[in-house]
Design a protein around this motif. Structure first.
Motif, PDB file in Angstrom:
ATOM      1  N   LEU A 212      12.164   1.620  -9.956  1.00  0.00           N
ATOM      2  CA  LEU A 212      11.533   1.118  -8.735  1.00  0.00           C
ATOM      3  C   LEU A 212      10.946   2.230  -7.868  1.00  0.00           C
ATOM      4  CD1 LEU A 212      10.821  -1.265  -6.886  1.00  0.00           C
ATOM      5  CD2 LEU A 212      13.102  -1.039  -5.886  1.00  0.00           C
ATOM      6  N   PRO A 213      11.665   3.344  -7.640  1.00  0.00           N
ATOM      7  CA  PRO A 213      11.059   4.400  -6.816  1.00  0.00           C
ATOM      8  C   PRO A 213       9.746   4.917  -7.387  1.00  0.00           C
ATOM      9  CG  PRO A 213      13.410   4.777  -7.015  1.00  0.00           C
ATOM     10  CD  PRO A 213      13.066   3.646  -7.966  1.00  0.00           C
ATOM     11  N   ASP A 214       9.639   4.977  -8.709  1.00  0.00           N
ATOM     12  CA  ASP A 214       8.389   5.421  -9.329  1.00  0.00           C
ATOM     13  C   ASP A 214       7.272   4.412  -9.099  1.00  0.00           C
ATOM     14  OD1 ASP A 214       9.804   7.591 -10.250  1.00  0.00           O
ATOM     15  OD2 ASP A 214       9.829   6.957 -12.353  1.00  0.00           O
ATOM     16  N   LEU A 215       7.604   3.127  -9.206  1.00  0.00           N
ATOM     17  CA  LEU A 215       6.593   2.089  -8.975  1.00  0.00           C
ATOM     18  C   LEU A 215       6.114   2.116  -7.524  1.00  0.00           C
ATOM     19  CD1 LEU A 215       8.246  -0.860 -10.950  1.00  0.00           C
ATOM     20  CD2 LEU A 215       6.287   0.534 -11.664  1.00  0.00           C
ATOM     21  N   LEU A 216       7.057   2.222  -6.595  1.00  0.00           N
ATOM     22  CA  LEU A 216       6.684   2.274  -5.181  1.00  0.00           C
ATOM     23  C   LEU A 216       5.882   3.528  -4.874  1.00  0.00           C
ATOM     24  CD1 LEU A 216       9.983   0.987  -3.541  1.00  0.00           C
ATOM     25  CD2 LEU A 216       7.811  -0.240  -3.739  1.00  0.00           C
ATOM     26  N   ALA A 217       6.285   4.653  -5.434  1.00  0.00           N
ATOM     27  CA  ALA A 217       5.555   5.903  -5.212  1.00  0.00           C
ATOM     28  C   ALA A 217       4.126   5.787  -5.732  1.00  0.00           C
ATOM     29  CB  ALA A 217       6.282   7.068  -5.883  1.00  0.00           C
ATOM     30  N   GLY A 218       3.956   5.121  -6.863  1.00  0.00           N
ATOM     31  CA  GLY A 218       2.611   4.927  -7.400  1.00  0.00           C
ATOM     32  C   GLY A 218       1.736   4.113  -6.465  1.00  0.00           C
ATOM     33  N   LEU A 219       2.297   3.056  -5.897  1.00  0.00           N
ATOM     34  CA  LEU A 219       1.545   2.231  -4.951  1.00  0.00           C
ATOM     35  C   LEU A 219       1.251   3.012  -3.669  1.00  0.00           C
ATOM     36  CD1 LEU A 219       0.224  -0.479  -4.386  1.00  0.00           C
ATOM     37  CD2 LEU A 219       2.444  -1.302  -3.563  1.00  0.00           C
ATOM     38  N   PHE A 220       2.240   3.749  -3.169  1.00  0.00           N
ATOM     39  CA  PHE A 220       2.026   4.564  -1.964  1.00  0.00           C
ATOM     40  C   PHE A 220       0.939   5.609  -2.213  1.00  0.00           C
ATOM     41  CE2 PHE A 220       6.666   3.689  -0.711  1.00  0.00           C
ATOM     42  CZ  PHE A 220       6.305   2.564   0.006  1.00  0.00           C
ATOM     43  N   ASP A 221       0.948   6.214  -3.402  1.00  0.00           N
ATOM     44  CA  ASP A 221      -0.079   7.196  -3.730  1.00  0.00           C
ATOM     45  C   ASP A 221      -1.475   6.561  -3.701  1.00  0.00           C
ATOM     46  OD1 ASP A 221       1.792   9.199  -4.012  1.00  0.00           O
ATOM     47  OD2 ASP A 221       1.810   9.137  -6.214  1.00  0.00           O
ATOM     48  N   GLN A 222      -1.584   5.344  -4.214  1.00  0.00           N
ATOM     49  CA  GLN A 222      -2.878   4.651  -4.181  1.00  0.00           C
ATOM     50  C   GLN A 222      -3.328   4.391  -2.750  1.00  0.00           C
ATOM     51  OE1 GLN A 222      -3.423   1.236  -6.797  1.00  0.00           O
ATOM     52  NE2 GLN A 222      -1.723   1.986  -8.048  1.00  0.00           N
ATOM     53  N   ILE A 223      -2.406   3.989  -1.898  1.00  0.00           N
ATOM     54  CA  ILE A 223      -2.737   3.729  -0.493  1.00  0.00           C
ATOM     55  C   ILE A 223      -3.158   5.031   0.184  1.00  0.00           C
ATOM     56  CG2 ILE A 223      -1.800   3.057   1.753  1.00  0.00           C
ATOM     57  CD1 ILE A 223       0.031   1.085   0.175  1.00  0.00           C
ATOM     58  N   ARG A 224      -2.399   6.084  -0.059  1.00  0.00           N
ATOM     59  CA  ARG A 224      -2.694   7.374   0.562  1.00  0.00           C
ATOM     60  C   ARG A 224      -4.031   7.927   0.066  1.00  0.00           C
ATOM     61  NH1 ARG A 224       2.186   9.025   0.195  1.00  0.00           N
ATOM     62  NH2 ARG A 224       2.014   9.848  -1.889  1.00  0.00           N
ATOM     63  N   GLU A 225      -4.289   7.787  -1.222  1.00  0.00           N
ATOM     64  CA  GLU A 225      -5.489   8.383  -1.790  1.00  0.00           C
ATOM     65  C   GLU A 225      -6.747   7.564  -1.555  1.00  0.00           C
ATOM     66  OE1 GLU A 225      -5.776  11.455  -2.825  1.00  0.00           O
ATOM     67  OE2 GLU A 225      -3.666  11.631  -2.304  1.00  0.00           O
ATOM     68  N   GLN A 226      -6.643   6.253  -1.437  1.00  0.00           N
ATOM     69  CA  GLN A 226      -7.845   5.454  -1.256  1.00  0.00           C
ATOM     70  C   GLN A 226      -8.130   5.202   0.218  1.00  0.00           C
ATOM     71  OE1 GLN A 226      -8.300   2.128  -3.957  1.00  0.00           O
ATOM     72  NE2 GLN A 226      -7.230   3.241  -5.539  1.00  0.00           N
ATOM     73  N   PRO A 227      -7.527   4.204   0.841  1.00  0.00           N
ATOM     74  CA  PRO A 227      -7.961   3.881   2.205  1.00  0.00           C
ATOM     75  C   PRO A 227      -7.657   4.958   3.234  1.00  0.00           C
ATOM     76  CG  PRO A 227      -6.092   2.504   1.578  1.00  0.00           C
ATOM     77  CD  PRO A 227      -6.506   3.267   0.358  1.00  0.00           C
ATOM     78  N   LEU A 228      -6.509   5.607   3.143  1.00  0.00           N
ATOM     79  CA  LEU A 228      -6.151   6.564   4.190  1.00  0.00           C
ATOM     80  C   LEU A 228      -6.965   7.849   4.100  1.00  0.00           C
ATOM     81  CD1 LEU A 228      -2.297   6.017   4.473  1.00  0.00           C
ATOM     82  CD2 LEU A 228      -4.167   4.894   5.700  1.00  0.00           C
ATOM     83  N   ARG A 229      -7.180   8.357   2.910  1.00  0.00           N
ATOM     84  CA  ARG A 229      -8.033   9.547   2.761  1.00  0.00           C
ATOM     85  C   ARG A 229      -9.468   9.227   3.196  1.00  0.00           C
ATOM     86  NH1 ARG A 229      -4.961  13.646   2.612  1.00  0.00           N
ATOM     87  NH2 ARG A 229      -3.495  13.777   0.926  1.00  0.00           N
ATOM     88  N   GLN A 230      -9.933   8.010   2.910  1.00  0.00           N
ATOM     89  CA  GLN A 230     -11.278   7.605   3.333  1.00  0.00           C
ATOM     90  C   GLN A 230     -11.390   7.637   4.852  1.00  0.00           C
ATOM     91  OE1 GLN A 230     -11.571   3.754   1.514  1.00  0.00           O
ATOM     92  NE2 GLN A 230     -12.118   4.562  -0.485  1.00  0.00           N
ATOM     93  N   VAL A 231     -10.359   7.167   5.539  1.00  0.00           N
ATOM     94  CA  VAL A 231     -10.369   7.185   7.006  1.00  0.00           C
ATOM     95  C   VAL A 231     -10.421   8.624   7.502  1.00  0.00           C
ATOM     96  CG1 VAL A 231      -9.003   6.689   9.073  1.00  0.00           C
ATOM     97  CG2 VAL A 231      -9.209   4.960   7.287  1.00  0.00           C
ATOM     98  N   LEU A 232      -9.576   9.487   6.942  1.00  0.00           N
ATOM     99  CA  LEU A 232      -9.556  10.887   7.362  1.00  0.00           C
ATOM    100  C   LEU A 232     -10.923  11.536   7.154  1.00  0.00           C
ATOM    101  CD1 LEU A 232      -6.076  11.977   5.961  1.00  0.00           C
ATOM    102  CD2 LEU A 232      -6.701  11.731   8.363  1.00  0.00           C
ATOM    103  N   GLU A 233     -11.528  11.280   6.000  1.00  0.00           N
ATOM    104  CA  GLU A 233     -12.832  11.872   5.697  1.00  0.00           C
ATOM    105  C   GLU A 233     -13.924  11.322   6.607  1.00  0.00           C
ATOM    106  OE1 GLU A 233     -13.401  11.244   1.511  1.00  0.00           O
ATOM    107  OE2 GLU A 233     -11.688  12.514   0.999  1.00  0.00           O
ATOM    108  N   SER A 234     -13.931  10.018   6.847  1.00  0.00           N
ATOM    109  CA  SER A 234     -15.001   9.425   7.642  1.00  0.00           C
ATOM    110  C   SER A 234     -14.935   9.854   9.110  1.00  0.00           C
ATOM    111  CB  SER A 234     -14.983   7.897   7.533  1.00  0.00           C
ATOM    112  OG  SER A 234     -13.881   7.357   8.227  1.00  0.00           O
ATOM    113  N   HIS A 235     -13.742  10.242   9.565  1.00  0.00           N
ATOM    114  CA  HIS A 235     -13.597  10.694  10.957  1.00  0.00           C
ATOM    115  C   HIS A 235     -13.579  12.213  11.066  1.00  0.00           C
ATOM    116  CE1 HIS A 235     -12.830   6.995  13.356  1.00  0.00           C
ATOM    117  NE2 HIS A 235     -12.678   6.506  12.141  1.00  0.00           N
ATOM    118  N   GLY A 236     -13.727  12.906   9.937  1.00  0.00           N
ATOM    119  CA  GLY A 236     -13.729  14.363   9.975  1.00  0.00           C
ATOM    120  C   GLY A 236     -12.431  14.955  10.492  1.00  0.00           C
ATOM    121  N   LEU A 237     -11.314  14.393  10.081  1.00  0.00           N
ATOM    122  CA  LEU A 237     -10.006  14.817  10.573  1.00  0.00           C
ATOM    123  C   LEU A 237      -9.371  15.812   9.609  1.00  0.00           C
ATOM    124  CD1 LEU A 237      -8.771  11.316  11.768  1.00  0.00           C
ATOM    125  CD2 LEU A 237      -9.828  13.124  13.122  1.00  0.00           C
ATOM    126  N   ASP A 238      -9.931  16.991   9.555  1.00  0.00           N
ATOM    127  CA  ASP A 238      -9.485  17.989   8.588  1.00  0.00           C
ATOM    128  C   ASP A 238      -8.036  18.410   8.741  1.00  0.00           C
ATOM    129  OD1 ASP A 238     -11.949  18.054   7.306  1.00  0.00           O
ATOM    130  OD2 ASP A 238     -12.716  19.612   8.648  1.00  0.00           O
TER     131      ASP A 238
END
Length: 150
Positions: free
Chosen positions: A12-38
């Motif tokens: 289960l921790p591996d499955l949850l980590a995989g989902l968290f990684d997807q959230i972190r890498e897709q929508p959250l990184r997009q927000v950081l990039e679009s706002h220039g939050l280096d």
């Protein structure tokens, strides 16, 4: 190609980590990039999104996020420096510092919600809307009613 059963058999921790990684890498990184939050990380977005429209104390924010008051204060300081949060002394109790969103912070929170909603739509398309609705309902039930035996 990974066989579905091989993935489902992972801990289960591996499955949850995989989902968290997807959230972190897709929508959250997009927000950081679009706002220039280096200088900010996805964890900063969680803090900004935890602030109510009416504001709250650093202690309340820390409790809401499951952080220490000191750790939360460090995040708040960074987000104040970036112009997303502002901190004011509560006139009713001058010992309390109230955290609130700036206009820039409200725009950031709106984009976080929009990107996460789009990500959820993507997940629903991947496994089907009925399965996703069931998954989300089960996740809500598990997160709102912790088992006292654990």
């Amino acid at each position: 190609m990974i066989v579905v059963n091989q993935v489902a058999d992972r801990p289960l921790p591996d499955l949850l980590a995989g989902l968290f990684d997807q959230i972190r890498e897709q929508p959250l990184r997009q927000v950081l990039e679009s706002h220039g939050l280096d200088g900010l990380r996805p964890s900063h977005l969680r803090v900004v999104a935890g602030v109510d429209e009416s504001g709250l104390s650093i202690t309340e924010l820390a409790q809401r996020l499951g952080m220490t008051k000191q750790g939360c204060g460090q995040f708040v300081a960074a987000l104040t420096g970036s112009g997303h949060l502002e901190v004011a002394t509560d006139p009713a109790d001058r010992r309390v510092r109230t955290v609130s969103l700036t206009r820039r912070g409200r725009a950031l929170v709106a984009e976080i919600h929009q990107r996460l909603s789009a990500f959820e739509d993507q997940l629903a398309r991947r496994i089907g809307p009925d399965r996703y609705a069931s998954f989300r309902a089960d996740l809500a039930a598990l997160s709102s009613a912790p088992d006292s035996d654990v």
